[in-house]
Design an enzyme around this catalytic site. Sequence first.
Site, PDB file in Angstrom:
ATOM      1  N   ASN A 136       0.488  -1.458   0.308  1.00 30.19           N
ATOM      2  CA  ASN A 136      -0.351   0.657  -0.368  1.00 30.19           C
ATOM      3  C   ASN A 136       1.047   1.519   0.176  1.00 30.19           C
ATOM      4  OD1 ASN A 136      -2.877  -0.544   0.419  1.00 30.19           O
ATOM      5  ND2 ASN A 136      -2.387  -0.858   1.803  1.00 30.19           N
ATOM      6  N   CYS A 148      -5.984  -5.257  -4.066  1.00 28.23           N
ATOM      7  CA  CYS A 148      -6.691  -5.491  -2.235  1.00 28.23           C
ATOM      8  C   CYS A 148      -7.194  -6.660  -2.195  1.00 28.23           C
ATOM      9  CB  CYS A 148      -7.308  -4.247  -2.972  1.00 28.23           C
ATOM     10  SG  CYS A 148      -8.117  -3.624  -0.926  1.00 28.23           S
ATOM     11  N   ASP A 149      -7.463  -7.105  -0.831  1.00 26.80           N
ATOM     12  CA  ASP A 149      -8.338  -7.508  -0.165  1.00 26.80           C
ATOM     13  C   ASP A 149      -9.765  -7.279   0.363  1.00 26.80           C
ATOM     14  OD1 ASP A 149      -5.971  -8.228   2.717  1.00 26.80           O
ATOM     15  OD2 ASP A 149      -7.108  -7.020   2.234  1.00 26.80           O
ATOM     16  N   TYR A 192     -13.544   1.063   2.313  1.00 26.32           N
ATOM     17  CA  TYR A 192     -12.865   3.283   3.012  1.00 26.32           C
ATOM     18  C   TYR A 192     -13.283   4.272   2.810  1.00 26.32           C
ATOM     19  CZ  TYR A 192      -9.283   0.423   4.534  1.00 26.32           C
ATOM     20  OH  TYR A 192      -7.304  -0.354   4.974  1.00 26.32           O
ATOM     21  N   ARG A 231      -4.788   3.068  14.969  1.00 25.43           N
ATOM     22  CA  ARG A 231      -4.939   1.785  14.347  1.00 25.43           C
ATOM     23  C   ARG A 231      -3.306   0.892  14.693  1.00 25.43           C
ATOM     24  NH1 ARG A 231      -6.966  -3.023  14.670  1.00 25.43           N
ATOM     25  NH2 ARG A 231      -6.535  -4.429  12.808  1.00 25.43           N
TER      26      ARG A 231
HETATM   27  N1  LIG Z   1      -3.397  -4.659  -0.813  1.00 21.08           N
HETATM   28  C1  LIG Z   1      -4.351  -4.774   0.785  1.00 21.08           C
HETATM   29  O1  LIG Z   1      -5.649  -4.657   0.626  1.00 21.08           O
HETATM   30  C2  LIG Z   1      -3.491  -4.978   0.856  1.00 21.08           C
HETATM   31  C3  LIG Z   1      -3.888  -5.826   2.444  1.00 21.08           C
HETATM   32  C4  LIG Z   1      -2.903  -6.283   3.991  1.00 21.08           C
HETATM   33  C5  LIG Z   1      -1.836  -5.333   3.637  1.00 21.08           C
HETATM   34  N2  LIG Z   1      -1.056  -4.479   2.742  1.00 21.08           N
HETATM   35  C6  LIG Z   1      -0.015  -3.834   2.217  1.00 21.08           C
HETATM   36  O2  LIG Z   1       1.020  -5.483   3.120  1.00 21.08           O
HETATM   37  C7  LIG Z   1       2.260  -4.951   3.522  1.00 21.08           C
HETATM   38  C8  LIG Z   1       2.557  -5.723   4.300  1.00 21.08           C
HETATM   39  O3  LIG Z   1       1.860  -5.567   5.381  1.00 21.08           O
HETATM   40  P1  LIG Z   1       1.632  -5.804   6.704  1.00 21.08           P
HETATM   41  O4  LIG Z   1       0.766  -5.460   7.878  1.00 21.08           O
HETATM   42  O5  LIG Z   1       2.661  -7.701   6.929  1.00 21.08           O
HETATM   43  O6  LIG Z   1       3.255  -4.909   6.491  1.00 21.08           O
HETATM   44  P2  LIG Z   1       4.969  -5.304   8.583  1.00 21.08           P
HETATM   45  O7  LIG Z   1       4.567  -4.056   8.156  1.00 21.08           O
HETATM   46  O8  LIG Z   1       4.149  -6.460   9.204  1.00 21.08           O
HETATM   47  O9  LIG Z   1       5.337  -6.222   7.025  1.00 21.08           O
HETATM   48  C9  LIG Z   1       6.286  -5.667   6.220  1.00 21.08           C
HETATM   49  C10 LIG Z   1       7.846  -6.002   5.441  1.00 21.08           C
HETATM   50  O10 LIG Z   1       7.966  -5.302   4.587  1.00 21.08           O
HETATM   51  C11 LIG Z   1       9.338  -5.173   4.823  1.00 21.08           C
HETATM   52  N3  LIG Z   1      10.005  -4.201   3.859  1.00 21.08           N
HETATM   53  C12 LIG Z   1       9.394  -2.692   4.124  1.00 21.08           C
HETATM   54  N4  LIG Z   1      10.267  -2.423   3.082  1.00 21.08           N
HETATM   55  C13 LIG Z   1      11.055  -2.881   2.475  1.00 21.08           C
HETATM   56  C14 LIG Z   1      12.008  -2.968   0.960  1.00 21.08           C
HETATM   57  N5  LIG Z   1      11.772  -2.238   0.672  1.00 21.08           N
HETATM   58  N6  LIG Z   1      12.039  -4.129   0.679  1.00 21.08           N
HETATM   59  C15 LIG Z   1      11.645  -5.093   1.086  1.00 21.08           C
HETATM   60  N7  LIG Z   1      11.123  -5.213   2.512  1.00 21.08           N
HETATM   61  C16 LIG Z   1      10.261  -4.193   2.846  1.00 21.08           C
HETATM   62  C17 LIG Z   1       9.534  -4.321   6.877  1.00 21.08           C
HETATM   63  O11 LIG Z   1      11.229  -4.854   6.861  1.00 21.08           O
HETATM   64  C18 LIG Z   1       9.160  -5.618   6.626  1.00 21.08           C
HETATM   65  O12 LIG Z   1       9.041  -6.961   7.267  1.00 21.08           O
HETATM   66  C19 LIG Z   1       1.610  -3.331   3.884  1.00 21.08           C
HETATM   67  O13 LIG Z   1       2.259  -2.263   3.217  1.00 21.08           O
HETATM   68  C20 LIG Z   1       0.443  -3.091   3.928  1.00 21.08           C
HETATM   69  O14 LIG Z   1      -0.451  -1.993   3.828  1.00 21.08           O
HETATM   70  C21 LIG Z   1      -2.327  -4.337   1.376  1.00 21.08           C
HETATM   71  O1  LIG Z   2      -5.252  -1.814   9.693  1.00 20.88           O
HETATM   72  P1  LIG Z   2      -5.068  -3.475   9.670  1.00 20.88           P
HETATM   73  O2  LIG Z   2      -3.573  -3.329   9.382  1.00 20.88           O
HETATM   74  O3  LIG Z   2      -5.059  -4.626   9.877  1.00 20.88           O
HETATM   75  O4  LIG Z   2      -5.097  -3.412   8.242  1.00 20.88           O
HETATM   76  C1  LIG Z   2      -5.118  -3.054   6.979  1.00 20.88           C
HETATM   77  C2  LIG Z   2      -5.888  -3.101   6.033  1.00 20.88           C
HETATM   78  O5  LIG Z   2      -7.061  -3.630   5.962  1.00 20.88           O
HETATM   79  C3  LIG Z   2      -7.792  -4.348   4.675  1.00 20.88           C
HETATM   80  O6  LIG Z   2      -6.909  -5.320   4.018  1.00 20.88           O
HETATM   81  C4  LIG Z   2      -7.512  -6.296   5.235  1.00 20.88           C
HETATM   82  C5  LIG Z   2      -6.179  -6.463   6.729  1.00 20.88           C
HETATM   83  O7  LIG Z   2      -4.799  -7.107   6.318  1.00 20.88           O
HETATM   84  C6  LIG Z   2      -7.418  -8.092   6.894  1.00 20.88           C
HETATM   85  O8  LIG Z   2      -6.148  -7.981   8.462  1.00 20.88           O
HETATM   86  C7  LIG Z   2      -8.062  -8.357   7.372  1.00 20.88           C
HETATM   87  O9  LIG Z   2      -9.103  -8.201   9.106  1.00 20.88           O
HETATM   88  O10 LIG Z   2      -8.993  -7.350   6.522  1.00 20.88           O
HETATM   89  C8  LIG Z   2      -9.092  -6.449   5.786  1.00 20.88           C
HETATM   90  C9  LIG Z   2      -9.673  -6.629   4.332  1.00 20.88           C
HETATM   91  O11 LIG Z   2      -9.493  -8.107   4.309  1.00 20.88           O
HETATM   92  C10 LIG Z   2      -6.768  -3.357   3.506  1.00 20.88           C
HETATM   93  O12 LIG Z   2      -7.701  -3.869   2.133  1.00 20.88           O
HETATM   94  C11 LIG Z   2      -5.704  -3.450   3.471  1.00 20.88           C
HETATM   95  O13 LIG Z   2      -5.287  -2.828   2.308  1.00 20.88           O
HETATM   96  C12 LIG Z   2      -5.214  -2.518   4.273  1.00 20.88           C
HETATM   97  O14 LIG Z   2      -3.714  -2.318   4.757  1.00 20.88           O
HETATM   98 MN   LIG Z   3      -6.759  -2.625   0.421  1.00 22.64          MN
END
Ligand SMILES: NC(=O)c1ccc[n+]([C@@H]2O[C@H](COP(=O)([O-])OP(=O)(O)OC[C@H]3O[C@@H](n4cnc5c(N)ncnc54)[C@H](O)[C@@H]3O)[C@@H](O)[C@H]2O)c1
Ligand SMILES: O=P(O)(O)OC[C@H]1O[C@H](O[C@H]2[C@H](O)[C@@H](O)[C@@H](O)O[C@@H]2CO)[C@H](O)[C@@H](O)[C@@H]1O
Ligand SMILES: [Mn+2]
Length: 468
Positions: free
Chosen positions: A147, A170-171, A268, A288
């Site tokens: 993200n 995105c989930d 959102y 959060r």
């Molecule tokens: N698209 C979606 O719907 C969705 C859903 C859930 C999470 N996310 C995104 O997925 C990502 C991971 O979420 P999370 O809560 O597990 O995060 P997190 O902070 O637990 O883990 C992210 C990892 O990425 C690593 N990292 C950061 N920058 C990096 C780089 N330049 N190269 C390699 N590794 C790097 C960090 O060290 C960390 O281990 C976040 O961007 C979050 O917003 C997106």
């Molecule tokens: O606040 P977080 O880190 O729990 O979640 C932020 C993300 O929320 C959406 O994705 C998932 C989420 O990752 C998962 O924990 C679950 O609870 O529900 C959400 C929808 O599946 C959102 O789509 C992501 O972009 C956010 O990063």
């Molecule tokens: Mn998302």
Amino acid sequence: MKKYSVVICGGGSTYTPDMMELLCMMQKDFPLKKVVLFDNDEERQKIVGEYGRIMFQEYYPELEYSYTLDKEEAFQDIDFAFVQIRAGGMDQRNNDEKVPYRYNCIGQETCGPGGLAYGVRSVVQMIDMIKDIRTYSKDAWIINYSNPAAIVAEATKRLFPHDKKLVNICDMPTSVLDAYLPLIHVKRSQIYPKFFGLNHFGWFTGLYDKKSGHDYLPELLAYVKEHYDEVHEQFTAKIKGKDDHWGITFLHHLEMLHDFPYALPNTYNLYYLYPDKCLKHYDIRHTRYDEVIQGRETMVFAYCKEIAALGKMKGTKYDISAKINPDYKVDNPQAASTVYADNDVHAAYLVELVLSIINNANEIGLVMVKNDGICPNLDAGMMLEVACRIGKEEIVPLHYGPVPQFEKGLLENQYACEKLLVDAILDKDDFKLLQAFTENRIVRDADLAKQLIADFKEVNGDFWPQFQ
Ligand SMILES: NC(=O)c1ccc[n+]([C@@H]2O[C@H](COP(=O)([O-])OP(=O)(O)OC[C@H]3O[C@@H](n4cnc5c(N)ncnc54)[C@H](O)[C@@H]3O)[C@@H](O)[C@H]2O)c1
Ligand SMILES: O=P(O)(O)OC[C@H]1O[C@H](O[C@H]2[C@H](O)[C@@H](O)[C@@H](O)O[C@@H]2CO)[C@H](O)[C@@H](O)[C@@H]1O
Ligand SMILES: [Mn+2]
């Protein structure tokens, strides 16, 4: 059947353990040669990496597995890159959420000023990440979750316009379906969606039965309208406490649906339509970020450390042998997660897309693609989250048609903000940065925008490019 090689970028992500477990469960439908974890934080990744080593050793012994900080080891000869990095890590998420609250403004991970600050870091790091992957694996599918996906997608559209195997997903829409379809006893695997919007700002306008083409959305909306009080009680009862972000979010989502009952919105959308209600959800002392650190991150890492200390899973309370069976089907994502229940959709949605790719099944899934007339009355350059056919060589969007005035106005404003932000990042242009922040519906005020930019510049340090 071909055996695939996968790298998970962001190996230290709290979603990686569940993703690795699901890969273990999918051995028959998605056979693997190699799984590599890649991260830029050695200590953080090692926690998850050691869990993976034990889990795969016991349930997938023939798999080649490693975790690394080395790009060549990570990206050499791979078929799929699952990218889930958090540029700046959780420390910067804390700033993204808390800085705006200094000025009584919503602080959120991907929306509003927090999302814009996150976008500045993410665009820079995602561009480098994609270039690195392409250096070693020109033909790998890059499926990005990182993200803020809308802003990352806008940037990757510009830098990699011809990369047909670069996908932003995105989930959240999947989670919205899993929250509502059970009300009319329909499973997500039965339907394909009609949806439009930017990432984290969209609407379902059709839920079609894969076999009959019947649209379930009208009856779902009618059910919610007719049984509103009962559903409101159900959603309220599901809330596990004041820190149950998703339980509370889905209750507010139901109330939004009550006000705007003609489509099924993304959660959102709440931040843009009910900014005052959302502002009260948190305050500067507790956002959060705090809930995730105290919740998911603490639980997932404790789980990984406990298994690493035990050195085994089989024959312990962590044994998942019963789930590792060749007949497992991913259409029941709730069964996917052992590590952390809330992650149930994240890995499942990714694997559903991958199965459609490897089988050239042309299943319909939601992906971010360039508008180019899909919604003819929206900016052609918008990276729209729409229904697409997911095939082996490319992803093809379904035509949507014009969108209503209310949504058009909201989306054009949000897209102007996101487009100006990417312009600012790529041109290092501080005037466009001010325009992007001021354009945002949650910021609105130029003096507030200037203050937020100054604060984000300070707290981000080297993560913040030199704008001029
Ligand atoms: N698209 C979606 O719907 C969705 C859903 C859930 C999470 N996310 C995104 O997925 C990502 C991971 O979420 P999370 O809560 O597990 O995060 P997190 O902070 O637990 O883990 C992210 C990892 O990425 C690593 N990292 C950061 N920058 C990096 C780089 N330049 N190269 C390699 N590794 C790097 C960090 O060290 C960390 O281990 C976040 O961007 C979050 O917003 C997106
Ligand atoms: O606040 P977080 O880190 O729990 O979640 C932020 C993300 O929320 C959406 O994705 C998932 C989420 O990752 C998962 O924990 C679950 O609870 O529900 C959400 C929808 O599946 C959102 O789509 C992501 O972009 C956010 O990063
Ligand atoms: Mn998302």
